[in-house]
Motif scaffolding. Structure first.
Motif, PDB file in Angstrom:
ATOM      1  N   ALA A  26      94.519 -46.075  48.987  1.00 14.70           N
ATOM      2  CA  ALA A  26      94.696 -44.627  49.115  1.00 14.70           C
ATOM      3  C   ALA A  26      94.862 -43.969  47.756  1.00 14.70           C
ATOM      4  CB  ALA A  26      95.912 -44.330  49.984  1.00 14.70           C
ATOM      5  N   TRP A  39     102.803 -39.831  42.911  1.00 14.79           N
ATOM      6  CA  TRP A  39     102.172 -38.971  43.904  1.00 14.79           C
ATOM      7  C   TRP A  39     102.696 -37.546  43.807  1.00 14.79           C
ATOM      8  CZ3 TRP A  39      98.484 -40.629  47.504  1.00 14.79           C
ATOM      9  CH2 TRP A  39      98.190 -42.002  47.475  1.00 14.79           C
ATOM     10  N   GLN A  95     102.464 -33.659  45.416  1.00 14.99           N
ATOM     11  CA  GLN A  95     102.108 -32.831  46.564  1.00 14.99           C
ATOM     12  C   GLN A  95     101.753 -31.440  46.057  1.00 14.99           C
ATOM     13  OE1 GLN A  95     104.865 -33.283  49.781  1.00 14.99           O
ATOM     14  NE2 GLN A  95     104.126 -31.470  50.867  1.00 14.99           N
ATOM     15  N   LYS A 141      99.235 -40.338  58.363  1.00 14.51           N
ATOM     16  CA  LYS A 141      98.656 -39.045  57.968  1.00 14.51           C
ATOM     17  C   LYS A 141      97.230 -39.259  57.489  1.00 14.51           C
ATOM     18  CE  LYS A 141     102.597 -36.981  58.526  1.00 14.51           C
ATOM     19  NZ  LYS A 141     102.852 -36.542  59.861  1.00 14.51           N
ATOM     20  N   CYS A 184      96.177 -37.840  50.257  1.00 11.08           N
ATOM     21  CA  CYS A 184      96.423 -37.659  51.686  1.00 11.08           C
ATOM     22  C   CYS A 184      96.706 -36.189  51.977  1.00 11.08           C
ATOM     23  CB  CYS A 184      97.549 -38.557  52.190  1.00 11.08           C
ATOM     24  SG  CYS A 184      99.204 -38.105  51.663  1.00 11.08           S
ATOM     25  N   LYS A 202      90.615 -42.920  50.874  1.00 13.52           N
ATOM     26  CA  LYS A 202      90.741 -44.232  50.255  1.00 13.52           C
ATOM     27  C   LYS A 202      89.446 -44.621  49.560  1.00 13.52           C
ATOM     28  CE  LYS A 202      94.085 -46.038  53.583  1.00 13.52           C
ATOM     29  NZ  LYS A 202      94.370 -47.123  54.548  1.00 13.52           N
ATOM     30  N   TYR A 249      90.222 -30.457  52.951  1.00 12.33           N
ATOM     31  CA  TYR A 249      90.546 -31.864  52.695  1.00 12.33           C
ATOM     32  C   TYR A 249      89.390 -32.764  53.136  1.00 12.33           C
ATOM     33  CZ  TYR A 249      92.111 -36.324  54.582  1.00 12.33           C
ATOM     34  OH  TYR A 249      92.176 -37.635  54.939  1.00 12.33           O
ATOM     35  N   ALA A 282      94.204 -39.641  55.213  1.00 15.23           N
ATOM     36  CA  ALA A 282      94.178 -40.084  53.816  1.00 15.23           C
ATOM     37  C   ALA A 282      92.753 -40.350  53.353  1.00 15.23           C
ATOM     38  CB  ALA A 282      95.015 -41.344  53.648  1.00 15.23           C
ATOM     39  N   GLN A 290      93.797 -43.327  57.099  1.00 17.80           N
ATOM     40  CA  GLN A 290      95.190 -42.973  57.378  1.00 17.80           C
ATOM     41  C   GLN A 290      96.119 -43.639  56.365  1.00 17.80           C
ATOM     42  OE1 GLN A 290      96.737 -41.577  60.616  1.00 17.80           O
ATOM     43  NE2 GLN A 290      94.793 -40.515  60.608  1.00 17.80           N
ATOM     44  N   MET A 291      97.239 -42.969  56.073  1.00 19.48           N
ATOM     45  CA  MET A 291      98.313 -43.518  55.250  1.00 19.48           C
ATOM     46  C   MET A 291      99.604 -42.901  55.787  1.00 19.48           C
ATOM     47  SD  MET A 291      98.977 -43.180  51.126  1.00 19.48           S
ATOM     48  CE  MET A 291      99.680 -41.532  51.088  1.00 19.48           C
TER      49      MET A 291
END
Length: 105
Positions: free
Chosen positions: A36, A78, A80, A27, A39, A31, A9, A29, A23-24
């Motif tokens: 963002a 989004w 995953q 967590k 993440c 950007k 990542y 992230a 961060q988002m």
């Protein structure tokens, strides 16, 4: 194993021009111009996608719409994507970044 995925990542985030590792939802992230587009959550990457990119990502085995609260209120754009598809992560990160950039004013 988790460290290898998190390392991937970070590697993706630092390889994309103009991307900030941030961060988002508390967590890690990625950007672009403060918005963002990806993440790292539950040892998987999550991408903001649309169109064919979204369709390709959601069709991957065990991929799912992102529901960070676990309350059945998934964020529709989004996706995953599990670590077993980490070879696809950079491609989806680029697509997500371009999608978010296209909506910036």
């Amino acid at each position: 194993m988790q460290w290898k995925k998190k390392k991937k990542y970070i590697e993706i985030g630092t390889s994309l021009r103009g991307v900030e590792v941030s961060q988002m939802f508390g967590k890690p992230a990625l950007k672009v111009k403060g918005k963002a587009f990806a993440c790292f959550f539950e040892n998987e990457m999550v991408f903001k996608l649309t169109g064919e990119d979204h369709a390709r990502a959601i069709k991957l085995s065990d991929a799912k719409l992102f529901d960070p609260s676990g309350s059945g209120r998934a964020m529709k754009e989004w996706v995953q994507v599990p670590g077993k598809h980490k070879k696809e992560w950079k491609k989806f990160a680029e697509a997500a970044m371009n999608y978010v950039k296209s909506n910036l004013k």
